[in-house]
Scaffold this motif. Structure first.
Motif, mmCIF file in Angstrom:
data_model
loop_
_atom_site.group_PDB
_atom_site.id
_atom_site.type_symbol
_atom_site.label_atom_id
_atom_site.label_comp_id
_atom_site.label_asym_id
_atom_site.label_seq_id
_atom_site.Cartn_x
_atom_site.Cartn_y
_atom_site.Cartn_z
ATOM 1 N N SER A 128 -4.607 2.496 0.854
ATOM 2 C CA SER A 128 -4.123 1.871 2.086
ATOM 3 C C SER A 128 -4.606 0.432 2.184
ATOM 4 C CB SER A 128 -4.606 2.667 3.308
ATOM 5 O OG SER A 128 -5.999 2.566 3.454
ATOM 6 N N LYS A 129 -3.933 -0.328 3.053
ATOM 7 C CA LYS A 129 -4.293 -1.736 3.258
ATOM 8 C C LYS A 129 -5.687 -1.868 3.843
ATOM 9 C CE LYS A 129 -2.647 -5.976 5.506
ATOM 10 N NZ LYS A 129 -1.553 -6.562 6.326
ATOM 11 N N HIS B 49 2.809 2.042 -9.304
ATOM 12 C CA HIS B 49 4.054 1.833 -10.033
ATOM 13 C C HIS B 49 4.645 0.481 -9.639
ATOM 14 C CE1 HIS B 49 5.518 3.524 -6.203
ATOM 15 N NE2 HIS B 49 6.630 2.848 -6.428
ATOM 16 N N VAL B 50 5.380 -0.103 -10.561
ATOM 17 C CA VAL B 50 5.962 -1.425 -10.365
ATOM 18 C C VAL B 50 7.460 -1.284 -10.145
ATOM 19 C CG1 VAL B 50 6.317 -3.710 -11.362
ATOM 20 C CG2 VAL B 50 4.184 -2.478 -11.809
ATOM 21 N N ASN B 51 7.956 -1.940 -9.110
ATOM 22 C CA ASN B 51 9.382 -1.921 -8.806
ATOM 23 C C ASN B 51 9.845 -3.369 -8.645
ATOM 24 O OD1 ASN B 51 11.973 -1.359 -8.055
ATOM 25 N ND2 ASN B 51 11.461 -0.470 -6.062
ATOM 26 N N GLY B 52 10.386 -3.928 -9.746
ATOM 27 C CA GLY B 52 10.794 -5.327 -9.709
ATOM 28 C C GLY B 52 9.579 -6.229 -9.632
ATOM 29 N N ASP B 53 9.500 -7.045 -8.566
ATOM 30 C CA ASP B 53 8.358 -7.934 -8.347
ATOM 31 C C ASP B 53 7.368 -7.343 -7.359
ATOM 32 O OD1 ASP B 53 9.449 -9.786 -10.071
ATOM 33 O OD2 ASP B 53 10.496 -10.886 -8.487
ATOM 34 N N ALA B 54 7.418 -6.050 -7.129
ATOM 35 C CA ALA B 54 6.529 -5.397 -6.174
ATOM 36 C C ALA B 54 5.683 -4.360 -6.895
ATOM 37 C CB ALA B 54 7.329 -4.739 -5.050
ATOM 38 N N VAL B 55 4.386 -4.354 -6.561
ATOM 39 C CA VAL B 55 3.455 -3.372 -7.105
ATOM 40 C C VAL B 55 3.059 -2.447 -5.955
ATOM 41 C CG1 VAL B 55 1.252 -2.997 -8.251
ATOM 42 C CG2 VAL B 55 2.580 -5.036 -8.781
ATOM 43 N N HIS B 56 3.353 -1.152 -6.103
ATOM 44 C CA HIS B 56 3.046 -0.164 -5.078
ATOM 45 C C HIS B 56 1.823 0.627 -5.531
ATOM 46 C CE1 HIS B 56 6.859 -0.727 -2.831
ATOM 47 N NE2 HIS B 56 7.322 -1.059 -4.025
ATOM 48 N N VAL B 57 0.737 0.514 -4.763
ATOM 49 C CA VAL B 57 -0.519 1.180 -5.118
ATOM 50 C C VAL B 57 -0.694 2.420 -4.253
ATOM 51 C CG1 VAL B 57 -1.586 -0.950 -5.934
ATOM 52 C CG2 VAL B 57 -1.802 -0.311 -3.530
ATOM 53 N N HIS B 58 -1.683 3.259 -4.644
ATOM 54 C CA HIS B 58 -1.864 4.550 -3.994
ATOM 55 C C HIS B 58 -3.011 4.518 -2.984
ATOM 56 C CE1 HIS B 58 -0.736 8.731 -3.752
ATOM 57 N NE2 HIS B 58 -1.988 9.129 -3.899
ATOM 58 N N ASP C 118 0.837 -1.198 0.000
ATOM 59 C CA ASP C 118 0.000 0.000 0.000
ATOM 60 C C ASP C 118 0.872 1.249 0.000
ATOM 61 O OD1 ASP C 118 0.988 0.238 2.544
ATOM 62 O OD2 ASP C 118 -0.962 0.299 3.541
ATOM 63 N N ARG C 119 0.221 2.387 0.109
ATOM 64 C CA ARG C 119 0.973 3.656 -0.001
ATOM 65 C C ARG C 119 1.892 3.909 1.185
ATOM 66 N NH1 ARG C 119 -4.347 7.525 0.727
ATOM 67 N NH2 ARG C 119 -4.807 7.004 2.903
ATOM 68 N N HIS C 120 1.692 3.150 2.277
ATOM 69 C CA HIS C 120 2.578 3.278 3.430
ATOM 70 C C HIS C 120 3.688 2.231 3.421
ATOM 71 C CE1 HIS C 120 -0.367 6.071 4.999
ATOM 72 N NE2 HIS C 120 -1.318 5.137 4.961
ATOM 73 N N GLY C 121 3.743 1.412 2.373
ATOM 74 C CA GLY C 121 4.751 0.371 2.284
ATOM 75 C C GLY C 121 4.388 -0.917 2.998
ATOM 76 N N GLU C 122 3.141 -1.047 3.455
ATOM 77 C CA GLU C 122 2.710 -2.261 4.150
ATOM 78 C C GLU C 122 2.215 -3.289 3.135
ATOM 79 O OE1 GLU C 122 -0.159 -3.567 7.912
ATOM 80 O OE2 GLU C 122 -0.092 -1.489 7.201
#
Length: 258
Positions: A67-68, A56-65, A12-16
């Motif tokens: 929250s969990k 945005h995608v960073n390697g095998d991680a998808v970071h969404v905007h 999520d947007r907090h990195g969780e």
């Protein structure tokens, strides 16, 4: 791009961490991924939709905007239908607070590989699918039991010591002295000199032991108190409600939905 998203970790947007990508929903017009599904809830029993807006995608991680917690409480949608209707997508956009762009077409899901319909299927598709502009939709909801655990205090255990008086009897060996008379006759050969007759007295001191009692305090035992966690199975039950949809056709004609 779509194939690279399957199985990626979603944050999520907090990195969780939220979960892993299960399905990818693409826009029929642009062919770009718009939504992904992630398994959430207790034991991963719920599949929630996550928007790829500003993701945005960073390697095998998808970071969404988002929250969990937003993803966990998102409206439930049928992720096995293969398509997302316009009404369903509008509901999700409103929930996430994202401005909805009224684009034609539906969102089509991808499961591991891109599938292209055959020419015959493309020709039959307009006749099989009714027009969404003329369709009346109703969302059916139902309740589900959410099972979890919480820690509560069930009692307290204390170690306390107190003094108890008890009577003890111990046998102790003791010694004492006694007088024993020994008589020995005197023969003629042992007699020397003359003897005088008169009173005489001799004294012998006698001794005896007596028990003496004293007390001492000694450590005899250590008692510890420790906690351990024991796992057991318990059944929970509850009543849930669900909605059912009925068709009331005054014209006495009913159409069976496939």
């Amino acid at each position: 791009m779509v194939q690279q998203l399957f199985g990626d970790e979603v944050f999520d947007r907090h990195g969780e961490k939220i979960g892993k990508v299960g399905q990818v929903y693409m826009d029929d017009q642009t062919g770009q991924p718009v939504w992904v599904t992630v398994r959430t809830g207790l034991f991963g029993m719920k599949e929630s939709f996550v928007p790829l807006n500003q993701a945005h995608v960073n390697g095998d991680a998808v970071h969404v905007h988002v929250s969990k917690d937003q993803v966990k409480d998102a409206p439930r949608m049928d992720a096995d239908g293969g398509h997302m209707s316009r009404a369903e997508e509008q509901q999700l956009y409103r929930y996430y607070g994202i401005e909805y762009a009224a684009l034609p077409g539906q969102r089509q899901s991808e499961r591991g590989q891109q599938r292209q319909p055959t020419e015959r299927a493309q020709q039959r598709q307009p006749s099989q699918q009714p027009s969404r502009d003329n369709a009346t939709e109703m969302t059916r909801s139902e309740e589900r039991l959410k099972v979890g655990t919480e820690q509560v205090e069930t009692g307290r255990v204390r170690l306390r010591k107190h003094v108890v008086t008890e009577h003890q009897q111990i046998s102790v060996p003791v010694r004492h002295e006694e007088v024993r008379l020994e008589r020995e006759p005197i023969t003629d050969g042992d007699a020397r000199g003359s003897a005088k007759i008169g009173d005489a007295e001799q004294e012998v001191v006698l001794h005896a032991e007596k028990p003496v009692v004293s007390k001492e305090t000694v450590p005899v035992e250590r008692v510890r108190m420790a906690k351990e966690t024991v796992t057991e199975q318990r059944n929970v039950e509850g009543e849930v409600r669900k909605e059912e949809i009925e068709v009331d056709d005054s014209s006495k004609r009913r159409k069976n939905t496939p």
